[in-house]
Motif scaffolding. Structure first.
Motif, PDB file in Angstrom:
ATOM      1  N   LYS A   1       0.844  -1.207   0.000  1.00 17.41           N
ATOM      2  CA  LYS A   1       0.000   0.000   0.000  1.00 17.41           C
ATOM      3  C   LYS A   1       0.876   1.253   0.000  1.00 17.41           C
ATOM      4  O   LYS A   1       0.587   2.224  -0.694  1.00 17.41           O
ATOM      5  CB  LYS A   1      -0.939   0.009   1.205  1.00 17.41           C
ATOM      6  N   GLY A   2       1.958   1.225   0.768  1.00 18.54           N
ATOM      7  CA  GLY A   2       2.884   2.356   0.800  1.00 18.54           C
ATOM      8  C   GLY A   2       3.544   2.553  -0.552  1.00 18.54           C
ATOM      9  O   GLY A   2       3.738   3.696  -1.001  1.00 18.54           O
TER      10      GLY A   2
ATOM     11  N   LYS B   1       1.745   6.738  -6.779  1.00 17.08           N
ATOM     12  CA  LYS B   1       0.457   7.316  -7.174  1.00 17.08           C
ATOM     13  C   LYS B   1      -0.323   6.344  -8.065  1.00 17.08           C
ATOM     14  O   LYS B   1      -0.924   6.720  -9.076  1.00 17.08           O
ATOM     15  CB  LYS B   1       0.640   8.668  -7.854  1.00 17.08           C
ATOM     16  N   ALA B   2      -0.277   5.069  -7.667  1.00 14.83           N
ATOM     17  CA  ALA B   2      -1.005   4.014  -8.379  1.00 14.83           C
ATOM     18  C   ALA B   2      -2.145   3.531  -7.477  1.00 14.83           C
ATOM     19  O   ALA B   2      -2.080   3.689  -6.257  1.00 14.83           O
ATOM     20  CB  ALA B   2      -0.067   2.852  -8.696  1.00 14.83           C
ATOM     21  N   LYS B   3      -3.179   2.950  -8.081  1.00 18.87           N
ATOM     22  CA  LYS B   3      -4.282   2.427  -7.270  1.00 18.87           C
ATOM     23  C   LYS B   3      -3.815   1.265  -6.419  1.00 18.87           C
ATOM     24  O   LYS B   3      -4.159   1.143  -5.259  1.00 18.87           O
ATOM     25  CB  LYS B   3      -5.438   1.985  -8.165  1.00 18.87           C
TER      26      LYS B   3
ATOM     27  N   LEU C   1      12.223   8.994  -2.109  1.00 15.19           N
ATOM     28  CA  LEU C   1      12.244   8.395  -0.777  1.00 15.19           C
ATOM     29  C   LEU C   1      10.814   8.372  -0.244  1.00 15.19           C
ATOM     30  O   LEU C   1      10.102   9.373  -0.337  1.00 15.19           O
ATOM     31  CB  LEU C   1      13.113   9.222   0.173  1.00 15.19           C
ATOM     32  N   ALA C   2      10.398   7.235   0.290  1.00 11.55           N
ATOM     33  CA  ALA C   2       9.051   7.107   0.841  1.00 11.55           C
ATOM     34  C   ALA C   2       9.033   5.951   1.850  1.00 11.55           C
ATOM     35  O   ALA C   2       9.867   5.047   1.763  1.00 11.55           O
ATOM     36  CB  ALA C   2       8.042   6.852  -0.275  1.00 11.55           C
ATOM     37  N   PRO C   3       8.081   5.972   2.780  1.00  8.38           N
ATOM     38  CA  PRO C   3       7.991   4.885   3.758  1.00  8.38           C
ATOM     39  C   PRO C   3       7.336   3.640   3.139  1.00  8.38           C
ATOM     40  O   PRO C   3       6.128   3.473   3.210  1.00  8.38           O
ATOM     41  CB  PRO C   3       7.120   5.488   4.873  1.00  8.38           C
ATOM     42  N   ILE C   4       8.146   2.805   2.498  1.00  2.00           N
ATOM     43  CA  ILE C   4       7.600   1.622   1.807  1.00  2.00           C
ATOM     44  C   ILE C   4       7.994   0.304   2.461  1.00  2.00           C
ATOM     45  O   ILE C   4       7.579  -0.755   2.017  1.00  2.00           O
ATOM     46  CB  ILE C   4       8.002   1.600   0.311  1.00  2.00           C
ATOM     47  N   GLY C   5       8.829   0.369   3.503  1.00  2.16           N
ATOM     48  CA  GLY C   5       9.232  -0.859   4.189  1.00  2.16           C
ATOM     49  C   GLY C   5       8.454  -1.008   5.472  1.00  2.16           C
ATOM     50  O   GLY C   5       7.982  -0.040   6.050  1.00  2.16           O
ATOM     51  N   ARG C   6       8.284  -2.247   5.911  1.00  3.04           N
ATOM     52  CA  ARG C   6       7.673  -2.486   7.226  1.00  3.04           C
ATOM     53  C   ARG C   6       8.431  -3.621   7.903  1.00  3.04           C
ATOM     54  O   ARG C   6       8.866  -4.556   7.239  1.00  3.04           O
ATOM     55  CB  ARG C   6       6.180  -2.737   7.131  1.00  3.04           C
ATOM     56  N   GLY C   7       8.575  -3.465   9.209  1.00  2.00           N
ATOM     57  CA  GLY C   7       9.374  -4.390  10.008  1.00  2.00           C
ATOM     58  C   GLY C   7       8.871  -5.780   9.971  1.00  2.00           C
ATOM     59  O   GLY C   7       9.479  -6.757  10.047  1.00  2.00           O
TER      60      GLY C   7
END
Length: 158
Positions: free
Chosen positions: A73-74, A80-82, A152-158
């Motif tokens: 989702k991030g 900027k995609a659905k 740069l964007a928050p696209i990772g998750r622990g």
């Protein structure tokens, strides 16, 4: 010399190449790289490809720490995609010119939209594949952004 190393050289950025003995039976290429190089897995990044809006011809590159997972989702939001979904391995290899486990965000056959997890900014340098299994390239995250046009964007998750 791989296309990734050539791209770093041509881009005139500071980088260092690290080689390690790749085990063909390793389950996680990224975790193997971090362990064998003695690096924090949060500082070693993996390159993943996603298909945008269900179209396997519209691919994008995600660069996230090997310590976590990609937040789809991030990633969709950053592009900027659905929605995005993981690309098929064959499509990823065809688009980048690299084999899975050795896909680098640098020196790909064609420049794809690239998103780097914002956690990379916390380190002086980060590690990523240099274009083949057992070969990593280290550079500043800002240089990776410069060479790939990444955001740069928050696209990772622990």
């Amino acid at each position: 010399m791989t296309p990734a190393i050539n791209a770093a050289k041509k881009g005139k950025v500071q980088y260092q190449v690290h080689e390690y003995q790749h085990d063909p039976n390793a389950e996680s290429f990224g975790e193997e790289a971090a362990t064998l190089m003695g690096q924090d897995p949060a500082r070693v990044f993996k390159t993943l490809l996603v298909a945008m809006n269900g179209d396997n011809r519209k691919l994008a590159v995600a660069v996230v720490p090997v310590a976590g997972k990609l937040d789809l989702k991030g990633m969709a939001s950053a592009l900027k995609a659905k929605k995005v979904a993981m690309a098929e391995p064959d499509d990823a290899e065809r688009a980048t010119g690299y084999v899975v486990g050795g896909i680098s965000p640098l020196g790909q056959k064609k420049r794809l939209p690239t998103v780097l997890d914002d956690s990379a900014a916390a380190f002086d340098s980060i590690f990523m594949s240099a274009g083949r299994r057992g070969l990593e390239i280290e550079m500043a995250a800002s240089d990776l952004v410069k060479l790939t046009g990444a955001v740069l964007a928050p696209i990772g998750r622990g």
